[in-house]
Design an enzyme around this catalytic site. Structure first.
Site, PDB file in Angstrom:
ATOM      1  N   HIS A 212      -3.127  -3.864  -5.393  1.00  0.00           N
ATOM      2  CA  HIS A 212      -3.405  -3.359  -4.052  1.00  0.00           C
ATOM      3  C   HIS A 212      -4.875  -3.545  -3.694  1.00  0.00           C
ATOM      4  O   HIS A 212      -5.764  -2.936  -4.294  1.00  0.00           O
ATOM      5  CB  HIS A 212      -3.021  -1.872  -3.963  1.00  0.00           C
ATOM      6  CG  HIS A 212      -3.279  -1.271  -2.633  1.00  0.00           C
ATOM      7  ND1 HIS A 212      -3.714   0.019  -2.454  1.00  0.00           N
ATOM      8  CD2 HIS A 212      -3.166  -1.800  -1.380  1.00  0.00           C
ATOM      9  CE1 HIS A 212      -3.864   0.253  -1.159  1.00  0.00           C
ATOM     10  NE2 HIS A 212      -3.544  -0.828  -0.495  1.00  0.00           N
TER      11      HIS A 212
ATOM     12  N   SER B 257       0.828  -1.207   0.000  1.00  0.00           N
ATOM     13  CA  SER B 257       0.000   0.000   0.000  1.00  0.00           C
ATOM     14  C   SER B 257       0.864   1.258   0.000  1.00  0.00           C
ATOM     15  O   SER B 257       0.353   2.352  -0.196  1.00  0.00           O
ATOM     16  CB  SER B 257      -0.914   0.017   1.233  1.00  0.00           C
ATOM     17  OG  SER B 257      -0.134  -0.006   2.413  1.00  0.00           O
TER      18      SER B 257
ATOM     19  N   GLU C 212      -6.624  -1.755  -6.969  1.00  0.00           N
ATOM     20  CA  GLU C 212      -5.713  -0.874  -7.697  1.00  0.00           C
ATOM     21  C   GLU C 212      -4.665  -1.748  -8.377  1.00  0.00           C
ATOM     22  O   GLU C 212      -3.942  -2.482  -7.695  1.00  0.00           O
ATOM     23  CB  GLU C 212      -5.021   0.104  -6.742  1.00  0.00           C
ATOM     24  CG  GLU C 212      -5.928   1.183  -6.198  1.00  0.00           C
ATOM     25  CD  GLU C 212      -5.196   2.172  -5.300  1.00  0.00           C
ATOM     26  OE1 GLU C 212      -5.514   3.361  -5.347  1.00  0.00           O
ATOM     27  OE2 GLU C 212      -4.304   1.748  -4.532  1.00  0.00           O
TER      28      GLU C 212
ATOM     29  N   ASN D  19      -5.059   5.870  -1.216  1.00  0.00           N
ATOM     30  CA  ASN D  19      -4.385   6.327   0.001  1.00  0.00           C
ATOM     31  C   ASN D  19      -3.852   7.745  -0.132  1.00  0.00           C
ATOM     32  O   ASN D  19      -3.700   8.457   0.863  1.00  0.00           O
ATOM     33  CB  ASN D  19      -3.260   5.365   0.387  1.00  0.00           C
ATOM     34  CG  ASN D  19      -3.793   4.136   1.081  1.00  0.00           C
ATOM     35  OD1 ASN D  19      -4.941   4.102   1.517  1.00  0.00           O
ATOM     36  ND2 ASN D  19      -2.986   3.094   1.177  1.00  0.00           N
TER      37      ASN D  19
END
Length: 679
Positions: A141, A120, A153, A191
């Site tokens: 991800h 991540s 992702e 994120n």
């Protein structure tokens, strides 16, 4: 049925176990590896408990649970991964540990094996450098909990091959993930937005702008979320929040740094105290602060080419469970207001720069535009994809307008010999956007509904009559307008995941984009009535037997099948159609005047009593007026040309949408059966 890919998962913790569970549930064979038997057994135990809970909630059957567990092989031997097609590592977030794992797997595995990292926060290209196969390394991800959260992702780095990326995307699709392609960059897409979201929430607290309950309330309202940032950090782990912020700070600067108040909370080893009163007078100030950070960062990451506007919104809605994506929020707020709050954030934090994307949009004075339909020409076939998976590719005015433009482009391209139309994600197209119909009923603008439907008919007739073969690619659910669009294409290629259905009579209306017309011509009037009136789902296998589809194939053979269909000799799809064998009850139950009998609970002559009674039960939940109008239309349409039949269908729309049945059906809460009055 399991498909041919062999998948390895390294790490049997919450993430690795969840990934393995989801893949196995969707038919992939998985080898789950961890360092010792205890950890492997613990991982499989957690998967088993989650599946048992799903059985208890009637989400899956016991058989499905057992099939899923059979597809997961637990082991402590990395040698068992030797012939995998793809391996996903889901171990501790440490660059050296992940790198050494990749180095070992590189030595063990077949040259074909793709190595994927669930990191991540680390660069994918730095992990690829530990291997002799950087072209076979990609980021995948996942989001917590990976057995439930649909977002994935997919992160190629500069050396990732196109074949590797396409395989990762295909495997993502195979286990029902919504893929977004993201640049190899700090925080990737989701994120990159999420970390400054909670960091800014803590800054609001630290600067004594508002207390925790007020910040929580402001965030829930502004972002349409069920859990505010402080409650979320309590649940997911406050130390993780600090670690993630530190990672982005190291790469991107002080704006992303964990505030002192957040670090102190970790040192206290206590959770945030969520108690207290909400101060309504502070809500707007808090909202502006959070919007300034989150919306500004969303624009920055698009500026940097990390993700598209559409995928950024998708990431926030699916990965973070926001009600609206950042760019949807910006359009609702107005670009001038967004510019104002982002400008204020730039003045607070000198290393936070005004995004060029936002400046251009502000100067244009227009809202952001979303691209929901994509066109790609491969060899001599144009692939048009409706890419709105967060809404199951539902049709609205914007989508239909964009679909028409892309079809114009494909049809006028001399290099294009055939046009394939597909949907992104799990669905082909899940019908028309119901909110649009409700708004027009409320605003007494039913002419917009008629115009939208007329335009849809015109486009579908172009699909049906184009000089270039049109192929619907039904790899997933199609409902209502989606099934009608597929039937309008000259050919349909479907996978086992494909299905068709006409749920309209259950929501107070009739299929309005030619589904009744084309079903009657393909399968016969009486059998078509059964599926239109009951709304029963038609599997791809059944559709093949009924003559609705051209080819049934597998997902990995889709392109080859499309090419095969594209070059076959063109013929009238309605020519020589006859009622398929094995559908005698379905054909008989609504023949002649039988609809009236079924609606009154009477078993018609010549129909199996059990089948008739089951149909009576289904029909009792449908809208009576919709059934009557659909029946009248199907009788009349069967006697005229397709174009005349379309005119008939359009002619009764306003009548249908002004009925109480339509209002009751369309506005019924999800999962609750509408209560219709007897006709």
């Amino acid at each position: 049925m399991s498909n041919g890919y062999k998948i390895g998962i390294v790490g049997a913790g919450n993430m690795g176990g969840g990934i393995a569970q989801k893949m196995a549930q969707e038919g992939l064979n998985v080898t789950l590896v961890d360092m010792n038997d205890a950890q492997v057994e613990r991982g499989i135990g957690i998967i088993t408990n989650m599946l048992k809970q799903a059985v208890e909630r009637n989400v899956i059957t016991v058989d499905k649970m057992q099939e899923t567990l059979k597809r997961i092989k637990g082991t402590t031997s990395y040698e068992d991964l030797e012939d995998m097609d793809l391996i996903v590592e889901a171990i501790f977030e440490d660059k050296k540990m992940k790198g050494e794992l990749f180095k070992m797997l590189d030595a063990i595995c077949d040259p074909k094996t793709i190595l994927a990292t669930n990191t991540s926060s680390l660069y994918v290209h730095e992990l690829a450098a530990w291997t002799g196969r950087p072209d076979k390394v990609v980021g995948m991800h996942y989001f917590f909990h990976p057995a439930k959260n649909r977002l994935l992702e997919v992160i190629p780095h500069d050396e990732t091959s196109e074949e590797t990326l396409n395989t990762a995307l295909l495997i993502g699709k195979l286990h029902a993930k919504t893929n977004i392609i993201v640049k190899d960059s700090p925080g990737f897409c989701v994120n990159r937005i999420f970390i400054p979201f909670y960091v800014s929430a803590v800054r609001v607290l630290e600067q004594k702008i508002a207390n925790i309950p007020t910040i929580e309330a402001a965030c829930k309202k502004a972002f349409g979320i069920g859990m505010g940032p402080f409650e979320l950090m309590n649940v997911t782990g406050i130390p993780i929040a600090v670690h993630s912020a530190k990672t982005l700070e190291d790469e991107l600067g002080n704006f992303y740094a964990a505030p002192k108040r957040l670090v102190e909370q970790v040192e206290s080893k206590e959770l945030f105290d969520l108690s207290g009163e909400v101060d309504e007078s502070k809500i707007q100030e808090v909202t502006d602060f959070l919007f300034g950070a989150s919306l500004g960062v969303a624009c920055q990451l698009v500026d940097e080419g990390i993700a598209s506007i559409e995928d950024t919104d998708r990431g926030a809605k699916i990965g973070l469970a926001w009600k609206f994506g950042p760019f949807e929020i910006m359009n609702k707020l107005g670009i001038a207001k967004v510019y104002e709050v982002v400008d204020a954030m730039c003045k607070r934090y000198p290393d936070f720069k005004m995004p060029e994307l936002l400046v251009k949009q502000y100067e244009s004075g227009k809202p952001f535009e979303f691209k929901y339909v994509e066109l790609e020409v491969k060899e001599d076939i144009a692939y048009i994809t409706i890419n709105r998976p967060e809404a199951m590719n539902a049709l609205n005015e914007t989508v239909v307008n964009q679909l028409e433009k892309k079809f114009d482009e494909a049809e006028s391209n001399e290099a294009v010999k055939a046009i394939a139309i597909a949907g992104a994600g799990k669905a082909f197209i899940a019908g028309a956007d119901i909110k649009f119909f409700i708004e027009n009923m409320e605003n007494k603008t039913l002419d917009r509904t008629v115009e939208f439907t007329r335009k849809g008919h015109e486009l579908l007739r172009r699909f049906e009559t184009s000089a270039k073969p049109t192929i619907a690619v039904v790899d997933g659910l199609s409902l209502g307008g989606g099934s009608e669009l597929a039937l309008a294409c000259q050919y349909i290629v479907a996978t086992e995941a494909g299905s068709f259905g006409f749920p309209e009579t259950g929501i107070g209306i009739y299929p309005g984009l030619g589904g009744m017309i084309r079903m009657e011509r393909l399968v016969g009037k009486d059998l078509a009535k059964y599926y239109v009136f009951t709304g029963k789902s038609i599997s791809a296998e059944k559709a093949l037997k009924m003559g609705m589809i051209t080819e049934l194939t597998t997902i990995d053979q889709l392109e080859a099948t499309i090419k095969k269909v594209a070059v076959q000799e063109k013929q009238d799809k309605y020519l020589g159609k006859k009622v398929a064998d094995g559908f005698e009850n379905e054909t008989a139950v609504f023949a002649g005047e039988n609809l009236d009998k079924i609606m009154n609970g009477v078993v018609p002559d010549g129909v199996d009593a059990d089948f008739a009674n089951a149909t009576i039960k289904i029909i009792s939940k449908k809208a009576p007026l919709a059934l009557i109008v659909a029946n009248e239309l199907m009788e009349a349409q069967s006697k005229v040309s397709i174009d005349e039949a379309i005119t008939m269908e359009l002619g009764r729309l306003i009548e249908m949408f002004t009925t109480e049945d339509a209002w009751v059906g369309l506005t019924a809460p999800p999962g609750k059966a509408p209560a219709y009055k007897k006709a």
